[in-house]
Design an enzyme around this catalytic site. Sequence first.
Site, PDB file in Angstrom:
ATOM      1  N   HIS A  19       0.815  -1.214   0.000  1.00 28.80           N
ATOM      2  CA  HIS A  19       0.000   0.000   0.000  1.00 28.80           C
ATOM      3  C   HIS A  19       0.851   1.267   0.000  1.00 28.80           C
ATOM      4  O   HIS A  19       0.377   2.331  -0.357  1.00 28.80           O
ATOM      5  CB  HIS A  19      -0.905  -0.003   1.233  1.00 28.80           C
ATOM      6  CG  HIS A  19      -2.336   0.321   0.975  1.00 28.80           C
ATOM      7  ND1 HIS A  19      -2.937   0.296  -0.269  1.00 28.80           N
ATOM      8  CD2 HIS A  19      -3.319   0.684   1.838  1.00 28.80           C
ATOM      9  CE1 HIS A  19      -4.211   0.616  -0.152  1.00 28.80           C
ATOM     10  NE2 HIS A  19      -4.477   0.857   1.110  1.00 28.80           N
ATOM     11  N   TYR A  64      -3.363   8.792   6.570  1.00 33.76           N
ATOM     12  CA  TYR A  64      -3.711   7.405   6.267  1.00 33.76           C
ATOM     13  C   TYR A  64      -4.410   7.378   4.920  1.00 33.76           C
ATOM     14  O   TYR A  64      -5.034   8.344   4.486  1.00 33.76           O
ATOM     15  CB  TYR A  64      -4.527   6.721   7.369  1.00 33.76           C
ATOM     16  CG  TYR A  64      -3.695   6.459   8.590  1.00 33.76           C
ATOM     17  CD1 TYR A  64      -2.903   5.326   8.682  1.00 33.76           C
ATOM     18  CD2 TYR A  64      -3.653   7.382   9.634  1.00 33.76           C
ATOM     19  CE1 TYR A  64      -2.101   5.102   9.794  1.00 33.76           C
ATOM     20  CE2 TYR A  64      -2.857   7.164  10.743  1.00 33.76           C
ATOM     21  CZ  TYR A  64      -2.083   6.020  10.810  1.00 33.76           C
ATOM     22  OH  TYR A  64      -1.278   5.812  11.897  1.00 33.76           O
TER      23      TYR A  64
END
Length: 186
Positions: A19, A64
Amino acid sequence: MFVIVGLGNPDKKYEHTRHNIGFDVVDALAAKYNIDIKDKKHKALCGTGVIEGMKVLLVKPQTYMNLSGESVADVVNFYKIDPEEDMIVIFDDISLEPGRIRIRKKGSAGGHNGIKNIIAMTGTSGFKRIKVGVGEKPQGWDLADHVLGRFSDEDRQNVKEAIKNAMDAAVLIMQDETDRAMNLYN
């Protein structure tokens, strides 16, 4: 000024996970062009410098992944840039094999929550993007476990090549050579 955004998650435990491939590409650009990414602003770590004669802002959102749009929208609004002309977003794509990249001039989120949030917060899906392949999740695996996992040694070698290609593609896109970058790397 051109803005290059790499997507990822801020905690040390996520470093070099699938990610965080966007962060890895931006870090590689910073290393190659001697740009310090240390300024904490716009809910991101940022670094300003010059790449091939063009002023650039490298951005690593610290919100995030799923809230990346908050940071990106803040950058777009503060610098009054046109995200459709002056921004590239680099992120992971599970539909591409590790080592592959795909360049798009615009598009949908394609199920990627970070991109979905950027589209929602900036009001456009017309920004250029470089997708870096991280491979499909193995059958029976949870998607989050896959994208938050690390590459195998074999995949890591392919990913190193993808990072180099993504860097080169970003430079071409900045030079208004998006079609050429797509022909070379897609």
